[in-house]
Motif scaffolding. Structure first.
Motif, mmCIF file in Angstrom:
data_model
loop_
_atom_site.group_PDB
_atom_site.id
_atom_site.type_symbol
_atom_site.label_atom_id
_atom_site.label_comp_id
_atom_site.label_asym_id
_atom_site.label_seq_id
_atom_site.Cartn_x
_atom_site.Cartn_y
_atom_site.Cartn_z
ATOM 1 N N LEU A 56 0.852 -1.188 0.000
ATOM 2 C CA LEU A 56 0.000 0.000 0.000
ATOM 3 C C LEU A 56 0.889 1.240 0.000
ATOM 4 C CD1 LEU A 56 -2.636 -1.088 2.698
ATOM 5 C CD2 LEU A 56 -2.664 -1.504 0.235
ATOM 6 N N VAL A 57 0.611 2.160 -0.926
ATOM 7 C CA VAL A 57 1.453 3.347 -1.106
ATOM 8 C C VAL A 57 0.605 4.605 -0.972
ATOM 9 C CG1 VAL A 57 3.055 4.541 -2.639
ATOM 10 C CG2 VAL A 57 2.906 2.041 -2.708
ATOM 11 N N SER A 58 1.049 5.545 -0.161
ATOM 12 C CA SER A 58 0.311 6.789 0.029
ATOM 13 C C SER A 58 0.328 7.646 -1.240
ATOM 14 C CB SER A 58 0.908 7.592 1.183
ATOM 15 O OG SER A 58 0.320 8.876 1.254
ATOM 16 N N GLU A 59 -0.789 8.279 -1.527
ATOM 17 C CA GLU A 59 -0.864 9.191 -2.669
ATOM 18 C C GLU A 59 -0.012 10.437 -2.472
ATOM 19 O OE1 GLU A 59 -5.255 8.451 -4.736
ATOM 20 O OE2 GLU A 59 -4.966 10.161 -3.387
ATOM 21 N N THR A 60 0.471 10.660 -1.253
ATOM 22 C CA THR A 60 1.302 11.843 -1.002
ATOM 23 C C THR A 60 2.789 11.573 -1.245
ATOM 24 O OG1 THR A 60 1.586 11.377 1.369
ATOM 25 C CG2 THR A 60 -0.348 12.668 0.718
ATOM 26 N N LYS A 99 0.624 -7.716 10.518
ATOM 27 C CA LYS A 99 1.893 -8.386 10.197
ATOM 28 C C LYS A 99 2.579 -7.791 8.971
ATOM 29 C CE LYS A 99 0.922 -11.292 13.504
ATOM 30 N NZ LYS A 99 1.522 -11.100 14.854
ATOM 31 N N ALA A 100 2.342 -6.527 8.690
ATOM 32 C CA ALA A 100 2.979 -5.845 7.562
ATOM 33 C C ALA A 100 4.110 -4.963 8.076
ATOM 34 C CB ALA A 100 1.951 -5.018 6.793
ATOM 35 N N LEU A 101 4.942 -4.473 7.153
ATOM 36 C CA LEU A 101 6.065 -3.610 7.510
ATOM 37 C C LEU A 101 5.742 -2.159 7.153
ATOM 38 C CD1 LEU A 101 9.114 -5.755 6.307
ATOM 39 C CD2 LEU A 101 8.171 -5.569 8.618
ATOM 40 N N PHE A 102 6.296 -1.248 7.929
ATOM 41 C CA PHE A 102 6.063 0.189 7.778
ATOM 42 C C PHE A 102 7.318 0.819 7.171
ATOM 43 C CE2 PHE A 102 4.903 4.286 10.362
ATOM 44 C CZ PHE A 102 4.480 4.898 9.184
ATOM 45 N N ILE A 103 7.199 1.336 5.938
ATOM 46 C CA ILE A 103 8.324 1.968 5.234
ATOM 47 C C ILE A 103 8.088 3.471 5.190
ATOM 48 C CG2 ILE A 103 9.658 2.068 3.093
ATOM 49 C CD1 ILE A 103 8.488 -0.681 2.360
ATOM 50 N N MET A 104 9.097 4.241 5.586
ATOM 51 C CA MET A 104 8.972 5.696 5.565
ATOM 52 C C MET A 104 10.105 6.319 4.750
ATOM 53 S SD MET A 104 8.565 8.392 8.755
ATOM 54 C CE MET A 104 6.986 7.702 9.228
ATOM 55 N N ASN A 105 9.716 7.091 3.725
ATOM 56 C CA ASN A 105 10.665 7.857 2.916
ATOM 57 C C ASN A 105 10.726 9.268 3.505
ATOM 58 O OD1 ASN A 105 11.249 9.910 0.784
ATOM 59 N ND2 ASN A 105 11.577 8.121 -0.494
ATOM 60 N N ASP A 147 -4.788 9.168 4.469
ATOM 61 C CA ASP A 147 -6.017 8.929 5.223
ATOM 62 C C ASP A 147 -5.891 7.629 6.025
ATOM 63 O OD1 ASP A 147 -8.547 8.960 6.240
ATOM 64 O OD2 ASP A 147 -9.571 8.527 4.356
ATOM 65 N N LEU A 148 -5.752 7.742 7.339
ATOM 66 C CA LEU A 148 -5.555 6.582 8.204
ATOM 67 C C LEU A 148 -6.759 5.651 8.198
ATOM 68 C CD1 LEU A 148 -3.957 4.979 10.297
ATOM 69 C CD2 LEU A 148 -4.795 6.547 12.071
ATOM 70 N N SER A 149 -7.969 6.203 8.198
ATOM 71 C CA SER A 149 -9.163 5.349 8.239
ATOM 72 C C SER A 149 -9.258 4.471 6.998
ATOM 73 C CB SER A 149 -10.428 6.211 8.372
ATOM 74 O OG SER A 149 -10.551 7.097 7.277
ATOM 75 N N THR A 150 -8.926 5.039 5.827
ATOM 76 C CA THR A 150 -8.941 4.248 4.597
ATOM 77 C C THR A 150 -7.847 3.181 4.634
ATOM 78 O OG1 THR A 150 -9.747 6.150 3.349
ATOM 79 C CG2 THR A 150 -8.821 4.337 2.079
ATOM 80 N N LEU A 151 -6.671 3.558 5.162
ATOM 81 C CA LEU A 151 -5.585 2.590 5.285
ATOM 82 C C LEU A 151 -6.026 1.394 6.128
ATOM 83 C CD1 LEU A 151 -2.649 1.549 5.194
ATOM 84 C CD2 LEU A 151 -2.146 3.087 7.114
ATOM 85 N N LYS A 152 -6.677 1.653 7.250
ATOM 86 C CA LYS A 152 -7.127 0.559 8.118
ATOM 87 C C LYS A 152 -8.105 -0.352 7.385
ATOM 88 C CE LYS A 152 -6.479 2.882 12.589
ATOM 89 N NZ LYS A 152 -7.162 3.461 13.785
ATOM 90 N N SER A 153 -8.995 0.238 6.577
ATOM 91 C CA SER A 153 -9.942 -0.569 5.802
ATOM 92 C C SER A 153 -9.213 -1.435 4.786
ATOM 93 C CB SER A 153 -10.941 0.352 5.083
ATOM 94 O OG SER A 153 -11.675 1.124 6.002
ATOM 95 N N GLN A 154 -8.206 -0.852 4.124
ATOM 96 C CA GLN A 154 -7.437 -1.607 3.136
ATOM 97 C C GLN A 154 -6.664 -2.744 3.784
ATOM 98 O OE1 GLN A 154 -5.380 1.896 1.632
ATOM 99 N NE2 GLN A 154 -6.361 1.676 -0.366
ATOM 100 N N LEU A 155 -6.127 -2.503 4.972
ATOM 101 C CA LEU A 155 -5.391 -3.546 5.684
ATOM 102 C C LEU A 155 -6.311 -4.683 6.110
ATOM 103 C CD1 LEU A 155 -3.083 -1.315 7.942
ATOM 104 C CD2 LEU A 155 -2.290 -2.888 6.167
ATOM 105 N N VAL A 215 -1.004 -8.039 2.503
ATOM 106 C CA VAL A 215 -0.264 -6.782 2.489
ATOM 107 C C VAL A 215 1.102 -6.988 3.146
ATOM 108 C CG1 VAL A 215 -0.180 -4.391 3.289
ATOM 109 C CG2 VAL A 215 -2.351 -5.379 2.522
ATOM 110 N N ALA A 216 2.162 -6.746 2.364
ATOM 111 C CA ALA A 216 3.520 -6.913 2.872
ATOM 112 C C ALA A 216 4.028 -5.656 3.555
ATOM 113 C CB ALA A 216 4.466 -7.294 1.733
ATOM 114 N N ALA A 217 3.612 -4.478 3.038
ATOM 115 C CA ALA A 217 4.159 -3.226 3.570
ATOM 116 C C ALA A 217 3.264 -2.051 3.238
ATOM 117 C CB ALA A 217 5.560 -2.981 3.009
ATOM 118 N N VAL A 218 3.483 -0.970 3.982
ATOM 119 C CA VAL A 218 2.830 0.313 3.727
ATOM 120 C C VAL A 218 3.925 1.353 3.570
ATOM 121 C CG1 VAL A 218 1.310 2.100 4.649
ATOM 122 C CG2 VAL A 218 0.760 -0.325 5.003
#
Length: 423
Positions: free
Chosen positions: A142-146, A219-225, A177-185, A191-194
């Motif tokens: 899952l990739v943020s539109e931002t 059980k997914a990983l959190f990637i931050m650029n 949008d955190l609420s949408t992310l939670k729904s997608q998860l 899902v391997a990562a966000v």
């Protein structure tokens, strides 16, 4: 040479090359020149360049470069050095890579850093592949539109050829949008990562409270650029609970250089160390009890079968890693912090002055760092031409009526006031 290969002439040597694709004209080579003439020629070519006062960013920033760095970097032992295959004769190279890793780990708040990547966008794509490798059966990211569109384009290329399914997380008011992310998860278990960005493409400092918990629960990983220089004052990826921190090191004093060369950084938690691409330099003691540096881990395709390689990027960009190591050493904690605070203050001053003209309005009412997007009530293209005519690189057009401005510690109040007077 012809005698050695048994050919009588150059025509014999290239007999296999079809006539239809052979070049038969004269080569466009200039006459020979003396050293003085060559220098004069390049001075003339260089004089055609226009040096503009830069108020543009979008991932590349006009930061100050201490003059001592180019002087040191051009020493032959640095400029011509190659990959440190033999540790016993590469102690100098391994030492500065170790220091680079230490600095990147501290700036990101992570446990481990590798010995640098090609650039920020490929480092991000490698992080996605790394997360999928760690997740084994999970192939969705899952990739943020931002996220910066340029970085996203590289990630999409890598994902396409590695069978990774990318799904975008919608943005709301310029932030993920955190609420949408939670729904997608919750919708699937694959899902391997966000992947998110901080500050994001629009310069907004996002609040990632609750993201790590939601991601790790599945059980997914959190990637931050991240823009690495901004982490001198912002909350680090490690503090946000990220598993992998990536981005570009250009903001640590590397000149813009029309797009390169730059350096990517990648840091992670200790449990992911064996999934990390590239090499890791470690410090130990030799048999005489003296400090020594070694290649602790190296997951490179020269050493293992290509299809089993962690990454097929060969270069460790060590010259640029040395550049940012020198920069961080010279600036120190306080210098990095002051540069970031000056950038922040300058951007907010410019924003206030733009809004005061009555011609601009903020697109997103969100906290920003040193970059922001405004809506202009006129012709953006004409405005940018006017900036250029007055020696200003006046922001980046991100929509038909929107411009994104960036300010670094190099921009003075007088330069900002001049931009406003041009408007």
């Amino acid at each position: 040479m012809l005698d050695k290969v048994g050919a009588k002439s150059l025509d014999d040597l290239y007999a296999e090359v079809p006539e239809a694709i052979r070049f038969r004209g004269d080569y466009q080579l200039p006459e020979e020149m003396s050293e003085l003439e060559v220098r004069q020629l390049f001075d003339q070519l260089g004089s055609q360049n226009r040096v503009l006062t830069c108020f543009a960013g979008a991932g590349v920033y006009d930061h100050y470069t201490p003059s001592v760095i180019p002087s040191l970097l051009q020493r032959s032992e640095f400029l011509t050095s190659y990959t440190p295959y033999q540790a016993e004769i590469s102690q100098g190279t391994l030492h500065y890579i170790f220091e680079y890793q230490s600095m990147m780990a501290e700036l990101t708040g992570m446990d481990i850093s590798n010995a640098s990547m090609y650039d920020g966008s490929t480092a991000t794509a490698e992080a996605v592949m790394m997360a999928v490798a760690a997740g084994k059966k999970q192939r969705r990211v899952l990739v943020s539109e931002t996220l910066d569109p340029k970085t996203l384009a590289v990630v999409k290329t890598y994902a396409h050829f590695h069978g990774i399914d990318l799904q975008m997380i919608p943005a709301k008011d310029g932030v993920t949008d955190l609420s949408t992310l939670k729904s997608q998860l919750s919708a699937s278990n694959d899902v391997a990562a966000v992947l998110v960005q901080q500050p994001n493409f629009y310069g907004i400092v996002e609040d990632y409270t609750g993201f790590a918990e939601a991601i790790h629960d599945r059980k997914a990983l959190f990637i931050m650029n991240s823009v690495i220089a901004d982490l001198a004052v912002l909350k680090t990826p490690g503090e946000w609970g990220a598993d992998i921190a990536v981005g570009d090191g250009q903001s640590l004093g590397i000149p813009m250089q029309w797009g390169g060369p730059y350096v990517g950084y990648m840091c992670c938690t200790e449990k992911l160390i064996r999934k990390m691409p590239g090499r890791i330099v470690g410090r130990t003691q030799d048999n005489r009890g003296q400090r020594a540096f070694v290649l602790t881990l190296q997951a490179r395709e020269q050493h293992i079968r290509r299809q089993k390689a962690t990454s097929n990027i060969c270069s460790n960009q060590s010259l640029m890693a040395l550049f940012v190591t020198m920069y961080c050493s010279l600036m120190g904690r306080q210098g990095l912090k002051e540069a970031a605070e000056l950038s922040y203050a300058g951007a907010h001053y410019l924003c206030e002055q733009l809004l005061a003209t009555g011609r601009f309005a903020l697109v997103y009412e969100q906290p920003f760092f040193n970059e922001f997007v405004v809506r202009y009530d006129g012709d953006v293209d004409a405005l940018q031409r006017r900036f250029t005519d007055h020696g200003i690189f006046g922001g980046i057009k991100v929509a038909p009526d929107q411009v994104m401005f960036a300010v670094t510690e190099k921009r003075t109040k007088e330069e900002i006031d001049n931009l406003i007077s041009v408007i």
